[in-house]
Design a protein around this motif. Structure first.
Motif, PDB file in Angstrom:
ATOM      1  N   VAL A 157       0.858  -1.189   0.000  1.00  0.00           N
ATOM      2  CA  VAL A 157       0.000   0.000   0.000  1.00  0.00           C
ATOM      3  C   VAL A 157       0.889   1.232   0.000  1.00  0.00           C
ATOM      4  O   VAL A 157       1.835   1.334   0.795  1.00  0.00           O
ATOM      5  N   HIS A 158       0.584   2.177  -0.885  1.00  0.00           N
ATOM      6  CA  HIS A 158       1.374   3.395  -0.991  1.00  0.00           C
ATOM      7  C   HIS A 158       0.602   4.586  -0.417  1.00  0.00           C
ATOM      8  O   HIS A 158      -0.598   4.521  -0.166  1.00  0.00           O
ATOM      9  N   GLN A 159       1.348   5.673  -0.242  1.00  0.00           N
ATOM     10  CA  GLN A 159       0.762   6.892   0.314  1.00  0.00           C
ATOM     11  C   GLN A 159      -0.422   7.363  -0.515  1.00  0.00           C
ATOM     12  O   GLN A 159      -1.456   7.766   0.029  1.00  0.00           O
ATOM     13  N   ARG A 191       1.391  10.643   5.341  1.00  0.00           N
ATOM     14  CA  ARG A 191       2.749  10.429   4.846  1.00  0.00           C
ATOM     15  C   ARG A 191       3.144   8.979   5.076  1.00  0.00           C
ATOM     16  O   ARG A 191       2.922   8.442   6.156  1.00  0.00           O
ATOM     17  N   CYS A 192       3.741   8.376   4.066  1.00  0.00           N
ATOM     18  CA  CYS A 192       4.222   7.007   4.183  1.00  0.00           C
ATOM     19  C   CYS A 192       5.736   6.991   4.061  1.00  0.00           C
ATOM     20  O   CYS A 192       6.310   7.679   3.204  1.00  0.00           O
ATOM     21  N   VAL A 193       6.391   6.225   4.923  1.00  0.00           N
ATOM     22  CA  VAL A 193       7.835   6.014   4.869  1.00  0.00           C
ATOM     23  C   VAL A 193       8.048   4.524   4.648  1.00  0.00           C
ATOM     24  O   VAL A 193       7.810   3.716   5.539  1.00  0.00           O
ATOM     25  N   ASN A 195       6.847   1.127   3.779  1.00  0.00           N
ATOM     26  CA  ASN A 195       5.488   0.579   3.836  1.00  0.00           C
ATOM     27  C   ASN A 195       4.848   0.851   5.192  1.00  0.00           C
ATOM     28  O   ASN A 195       3.950   0.136   5.623  1.00  0.00           O
ATOM     29  N   THR A 196       5.292   1.928   5.865  1.00  0.00           N
ATOM     30  CA  THR A 196       4.692   2.340   7.133  1.00  0.00           C
ATOM     31  C   THR A 196       4.074   3.716   6.989  1.00  0.00           C
ATOM     32  O   THR A 196       4.458   4.500   6.121  1.00  0.00           O
ATOM     33  N   LEU A 197       3.127   4.007   7.868  1.00  0.00           N
ATOM     34  CA  LEU A 197       2.401   5.279   7.843  1.00  0.00           C
ATOM     35  C   LEU A 197       2.870   6.146   8.993  1.00  0.00           C
ATOM     36  O   LEU A 197       2.933   5.687  10.138  1.00  0.00           O
ATOM     37  N   LEU A 198       3.214   7.395   8.698  1.00  0.00           N
ATOM     38  CA  LEU A 198       3.626   8.359   9.713  1.00  0.00           C
ATOM     39  C   LEU A 198       2.490   9.353   9.919  1.00  0.00           C
ATOM     40  O   LEU A 198       2.109  10.075   9.001  1.00  0.00           O
ATOM     41  N   TYR A 204       2.786   3.658  11.968  1.00  0.00           N
ATOM     42  CA  TYR A 204       1.808   2.569  11.925  1.00  0.00           C
ATOM     43  C   TYR A 204       2.130   1.650  10.755  1.00  0.00           C
ATOM     44  O   TYR A 204       2.556   2.106   9.687  1.00  0.00           O
ATOM     45  N   SER A 205       1.900   0.356  10.974  1.00  0.00           N
ATOM     46  CA  SER A 205       2.100  -0.644   9.922  1.00  0.00           C
ATOM     47  C   SER A 205       0.742  -1.078   9.376  1.00  0.00           C
ATOM     48  O   SER A 205      -0.271  -0.967  10.057  1.00  0.00           O
TER      49      SER A 205
END
Length: 269
Positions: A157-159, A191-193, A195-198, A204-205
């Motif tokens: 999953v992308h931003q 914002r995604c870094v 495959n995690t969400l900031l 968050y994963s």
């Protein structure tokens, strides 16, 4: 030199003549090796000495992952402590404003005006019927292979995928929204870094869960009409990513408790 007619003299002469006609062998050159060998040994000794000094009795190949894990845990604890302290300070400010409002009519008027806008700003908890959307990475195959024609980027999953769902739900008239349980307000940013969400200083994963309160049919139509959501839905069917939309009778959206400070803004044309 005088030669005699004896057989031994002729034999010696022929032997000397044969040695003279044979090619002479060059003497072996041992000078290079004799110099190079001590140099190699000296360099090796220097490397061993430097390694010992750097290691200082420890293993240079020691796995640093436990240290990194501890550092991340410490930073998370620091963030949690800072958030708790900020919440206490905001509560103290509210209490002082309430006390001041009881003796100052102008302060009381401005406070009541601010209270009336809190719901629209996402600063009060609300609940009601709505939709919950879940987006997840494709599961790993046991044999490590990927679906035909898929690249690693196709399986996560992308931003822009999360942003497409958020924008579609707002366009569908969402009255309130949460992302990973965090209230989404006007200054929230997806914002995604990797495959995690900031979000709000927290990482968050997947799966990423977006919940919106509003007219369920209208919210569903907005998702169906979004080009970005449609592309992710097609990728989910092709490559096995997770995409689920479910209706819920009572979606909970807690009040936003983070900072409301506006760092930058630009007037629209």
């Amino acid at each position: 030199m005088e030669y005699t007619s004896g057989g031994s003299s002729w034999t010696a002469a022929l032997r000397r003549l044969g040695r003279a006609m044979l090619p002479r062998r060059r003497p072996k050159r041992t000078f290079g090796w004799s110099v190079l060998t001590p140099v190699v040994l000296a360099v090796a000794g220097m490397l061993f000495s430097l390694s010992a000094a750097t290691a200082q009795g420890t293993d240079l190949r020691d796995d640093r992952r436990p240290e990194l894990t501890n550092l991340i845990a410490e930073r998370k604890q620091e963030i949690a402590s800072s958030r708790e302290r900020a919440a206490r300070l905001r509560a103290e400010i509210d209490a002082q404003q309430q006390r001041q409002a009881g003796t100052d009519g102008q302060v009381d008027s401005q406070r009541r005006r601010g209270d009336a806008e809190q719901a629209a700003a996402g600063l009060t908890a609300v609940h009601g019927p709505g939709l919950v959307v879940s987006l997840d990475d494709a599961p790993r195959r046991a044999d490590g292979t990927r679906p035909t024609g898929a690249t690693p980027d196709d399986l996560v999953v992308h931003q822009q995928d999360v942003q497409a769902v958020v924008n579609a739900l707002w366009a569908g008239g969402a009255e309130a929204m949460t992302l990973m349980g965090v209230r989404v307000i006007a200054t929230s940013a997806v914002r995604c870094v990797g495959n995690t969400l900031l979000l709000d200083g927290q990482v968050y994963s997947p799966p990423f869960v977006v919940a919106a309160i509003g007219d369920q049919a209208r919210l569903q139509r907005a998702l169906n009409a979004s080009e970005g959501v449609r592309l992710f839905s097609e990728a989910a069917e092709t490559f096995g990513l997770g995409y689920e939309v479910r209706m819920e009778a009572d979606v909970q959206a807690k009040a936003y408790d983070g900072s409301t400070a506006l760092r930058a803004a630009q007037a629209g044309s």
